[in-house]
Design a protein around this motif. Structure first.
Motif, PDB file in Angstrom:
ATOM      1  N   HIS A 139       0.832  -1.213   0.000  1.00  0.00           N
ATOM      2  CA  HIS A 139       0.000   0.000   0.000  1.00  0.00           C
ATOM      3  C   HIS A 139       0.867   1.265   0.000  1.00  0.00           C
ATOM      4  O   HIS A 139       0.438   2.319  -0.454  1.00  0.00           O
ATOM      5  CB  HIS A 139      -0.910   0.051   1.235  1.00  0.00           C
ATOM      6  CG  HIS A 139      -1.915  -1.066   1.303  1.00  0.00           C
ATOM      7  ND1 HIS A 139      -2.529  -1.581   0.184  1.00  0.00           N
ATOM      8  CD2 HIS A 139      -2.418  -1.752   2.357  1.00  0.00           C
ATOM      9  CE1 HIS A 139      -3.360  -2.535   0.553  1.00  0.00           C
ATOM     10  NE2 HIS A 139      -3.304  -2.670   1.861  1.00  0.00           N
ATOM     11  N   GLN A 140       2.088   1.150   0.561  1.00  0.00           N
ATOM     12  CA  GLN A 140       2.925   2.348   0.734  1.00  0.00           C
ATOM     13  C   GLN A 140       3.807   2.637  -0.475  1.00  0.00           C
ATOM     14  O   GLN A 140       4.212   3.783  -0.693  1.00  0.00           O
ATOM     15  CB  GLN A 140       3.819   2.187   1.978  1.00  0.00           C
ATOM     16  CG  GLN A 140       3.023   2.163   3.282  1.00  0.00           C
ATOM     17  CD  GLN A 140       3.878   1.868   4.487  1.00  0.00           C
ATOM     18  OE1 GLN A 140       4.962   1.291   4.371  1.00  0.00           O
ATOM     19  NE2 GLN A 140       3.406   2.255   5.663  1.00  0.00           N
ATOM     20  N   GLU A 141       4.107   1.575  -1.260  1.00  0.00           N
ATOM     21  CA  GLU A 141       5.040   1.696  -2.379  1.00  0.00           C
ATOM     22  C   GLU A 141       4.643   2.804  -3.350  1.00  0.00           C
ATOM     23  O   GLU A 141       3.501   2.854  -3.805  1.00  0.00           O
ATOM     24  CB  GLU A 141       5.054   0.367  -3.145  1.00  0.00           C
ATOM     25  CG  GLU A 141       6.456  -0.184  -3.363  1.00  0.00           C
ATOM     26  CD  GLU A 141       6.343  -1.618  -3.863  1.00  0.00           C
ATOM     27  OE1 GLU A 141       6.788  -2.505  -3.140  1.00  0.00           O
ATOM     28  OE2 GLU A 141       5.781  -1.811  -4.963  1.00  0.00           O
ATOM     29  N   GLY A 142       5.586   3.679  -3.657  1.00  0.00           N
ATOM     30  CA  GLY A 142       5.319   4.745  -4.618  1.00  0.00           C
ATOM     31  C   GLY A 142       4.791   6.015  -3.987  1.00  0.00           C
ATOM     32  O   GLY A 142       4.565   7.002  -4.689  1.00  0.00           O
ATOM     33  N   PHE A 143       4.558   5.989  -2.683  1.00  0.00           N
ATOM     34  CA  PHE A 143       3.973   7.178  -2.045  1.00  0.00           C
ATOM     35  C   PHE A 143       4.922   7.864  -1.062  1.00  0.00           C
ATOM     36  O   PHE A 143       4.502   8.700  -0.262  1.00  0.00           O
ATOM     37  CB  PHE A 143       2.639   6.833  -1.373  1.00  0.00           C
ATOM     38  CG  PHE A 143       1.618   6.376  -2.376  1.00  0.00           C
ATOM     39  CD1 PHE A 143       1.105   7.276  -3.305  1.00  0.00           C
ATOM     40  CD2 PHE A 143       1.202   5.059  -2.436  1.00  0.00           C
ATOM     41  CE1 PHE A 143       0.184   6.870  -4.261  1.00  0.00           C
ATOM     42  CE2 PHE A 143       0.281   4.641  -3.384  1.00  0.00           C
ATOM     43  CZ  PHE A 143      -0.226   5.549  -4.304  1.00  0.00           C
ATOM     44  N   ALA A 144       6.212   7.497  -1.143  1.00  0.00           N
ATOM     45  CA  ALA A 144       7.192   8.174  -0.289  1.00  0.00           C
ATOM     46  C   ALA A 144       7.255   9.646  -0.707  1.00  0.00           C
ATOM     47  O   ALA A 144       6.981   9.958  -1.876  1.00  0.00           O
ATOM     48  CB  ALA A 144       8.557   7.504  -0.453  1.00  0.00           C
ATOM     49  N   PRO A 145       7.618  10.589   0.147  1.00  0.00           N
ATOM     50  CA  PRO A 145       7.957  10.359   1.542  1.00  0.00           C
ATOM     51  C   PRO A 145       6.718  10.184   2.416  1.00  0.00           C
ATOM     52  O   PRO A 145       5.769  10.960   2.316  1.00  0.00           O
ATOM     53  CB  PRO A 145       8.687  11.648   1.938  1.00  0.00           C
ATOM     54  CG  PRO A 145       8.096  12.700   1.044  1.00  0.00           C
ATOM     55  CD  PRO A 145       7.736  12.014  -0.238  1.00  0.00           C
ATOM     56  N   LEU A 146       6.776   9.133   3.235  1.00  0.00           N
ATOM     57  CA  LEU A 146       5.700   8.926   4.211  1.00  0.00           C
ATOM     58  C   LEU A 146       5.929   9.867   5.393  1.00  0.00           C
ATOM     59  O   LEU A 146       6.981  10.493   5.504  1.00  0.00           O
ATOM     60  CB  LEU A 146       5.700   7.465   4.681  1.00  0.00           C
ATOM     61  CG  LEU A 146       5.420   6.442   3.582  1.00  0.00           C
ATOM     62  CD1 LEU A 146       5.616   5.030   4.113  1.00  0.00           C
ATOM     63  CD2 LEU A 146       4.020   6.602   3.022  1.00  0.00           C
ATOM     64  N   LEU A 147       4.943   9.938   6.272  1.00  0.00           N
ATOM     65  CA  LEU A 147       5.091  10.785   7.457  1.00  0.00           C
ATOM     66  C   LEU A 147       6.040  10.131   8.448  1.00  0.00           C
ATOM     67  O   LEU A 147       5.989   8.919   8.650  1.00  0.00           O
ATOM     68  CB  LEU A 147       3.723  10.904   8.135  1.00  0.00           C
ATOM     69  CG  LEU A 147       3.088  12.271   8.176  1.00  0.00           C
ATOM     70  CD1 LEU A 147       2.880  12.786   6.770  1.00  0.00           C
ATOM     71  CD2 LEU A 147       1.761  12.201   8.905  1.00  0.00           C
TER      72      LEU A 147
END
Ligand SMILES: Cc1ncc(COP(=O)(O)O)c(C=O)c1O
Length: 387
Positions: A139-147
């Motif tokens: 779900h997180q891949e490609g959405f960096a930078p995360l909080l």
């Protein structure tokens, strides 16, 4: 946007636990819109409440008092032991509110970079805050930078939290789902939940429970934390809260009281008269129709029967969960079962490749539970024999 891999089916109408597709075929909905419809479909009192309120007043704004919202909040507090409620429109928004409460709690204590301990396997939503708290790298891949501001530990491991606390400064909260839903029905043990409470008390941390999926009677009590002797500071819920009308809530009590002040958070739509009327109707039906008791009875029946029927099958591991939130784990990937079950008129999901998830409406009857048991027993036996 093609954000969903959709199944080739569309539904036209529903009644009780049943959904009817556009070709007129009938399906037992053992998913409830992913834990969203405790009252099933076309519930008379719920439909009546929506119609009557929409004929009276749908929306004003949170700049004015909303008596129905206050009544709904009071009912939720009564059912949870919490003190105050912020209303949004989804589970993600409820969790964003919880994360903001935790950060403000830290800042009020002079902590410039507050940290929240979260779990491996967690699912808290898809917005940037809740996604950062979520575990699944897919779900997180490609959405960096995360909080930043999240520390990750394994579930049901008190020592891991202890170690994390000793190695990090600025921890302000521990956030977890009492039963992880999206990652395959992974329950926390009561002793773990109680040990986390003790750590929160010892270190002055907020205890945040995400009951977006487990709440509103699904596990046999109003909230699933009530199966153990704990009381969170922050409790989030959504899904079953509005039986399909979008409502999410972040409830606070204990150490979280007075953390949020005017201007700290808001929502245009949250807690509207219509949303509140919907939520109140669900709350009333859960109590009036003894749906928590039914969730316990039907859940026990389905769990015990499947465990007994499948015990000797190679390929079957276990049935776990509470009330009508059940996972049947196989030792082989079984995603195909979603289509095979649908062909037999049963709607299910499969999580993490190997866990069949059941989340039927809480109004399910004895005969309808039996249909789930019979259909799944046959399907799983055939599937395991073939693989
Ligand atoms: C435990 C949990 N938290 C949060 C969410 C996100 O809720 P929503 O999709 O309503 O934003 C979900 C959704 O599956 C969930 O299961």
């Amino acid at each position: 946007m093609p954000t969903y891999n959709r199944y080739p089916i569309a539904f036209d109408h529903g009644e009780g636990v049943w959904l009817y597709d556009t070709a007129g075929n009938k399906y037992l909905d053992a998913i409830s819109g992913i834990a969203v419809c405790p009252l099933g479909h076309k519930h008379p009192a719920f439909t009546k409440a929506l119609i009557e309120q929409s004929q009276k007043l749908i929306h004003t704004t949170n700049l004015y008092s909303i008596p129905l919202q206050e009544k709904f909040a009071a009912k939720l507090c009564q059912d949870s032991g919490m003190q105050q409620v912020f209303f949004g429109n989804s589970g993600t928004e409820a969790n964003e509110a919880a994360i903001k409460v935790a950060r403000m709690y830290g800042h009020n204590k002079g902590i410039a970079l507050p940290q929240i301990i979260v779990m491996e396997g967690a699912f808290h939503g898809r917005s940037m805050g809740s996604l950062s708290a979520t575990y699944n790298t897919k779900h997180q891949e490609g959405f960096a930078p995360l909080l930043e501001g999240f520390l990750r530990v394994p579930l049901n491991d008190v020592e891991a939290i202890d170690k994390c606390l000793s190695e990090n400064s600025g921890v302000v909260a521990i956030m977890l789902e009492p039963i992880q839903g999206e990652s395959g029905i992974n329950p926390c043990t009561a002793s773990y939940l109680e040990a986390v409470q003790a750590l929160c008390d010892e270190h002055d941390l907020l205890y945040i429970l995400d009951e977006v999926q487990t709440g509103n009677g699904r596990t046999g009590l109003y909230f699933s934390f009530q199966h153990s002797s704990i009381q969170p500071d922050v409790l989030t819920t959504a899904k079953g809260l509005g039986n399909g009308f979008p409502v999410g809530a972040c409830l606070i009590g204990g150490r979280a009281i007075d953390v949020m002040q005017p201007g700290h958070h808001g929502s245009t739509f949250g807690g509207s008269p219509l949303a509140s009327a919907a939520g109140l109707a669900v709350n009333q039906a859960i109590h009036d129709e003894n749906l928590m008791q039914n969730a316990q009875q039907q859940g026990n029946k389905i769990r015990t029967a499947l465990q007994d029927n499948l015990a000797d099958m190679s390929g079957f591991k276990e049935v776990r969960g509470l009330g009508l939130m059940l996972g049947i784990e196989l030792s082989i990937p079984c995603g195909e079962l979603v289509n095979l079950a649908r062909e037999k008129g049963l709607l299910i999901t499969v999580q993490m490749d190997k866990v069949i998830r059941l989340l039927p409406p809480l109004i399910i009857s004895d005969a309808e539970s039996q249909i789930i048991i019979d259909t799944l027993t046959l399907l799983i036996k055939e599937f395991c024999n073939e693989h």
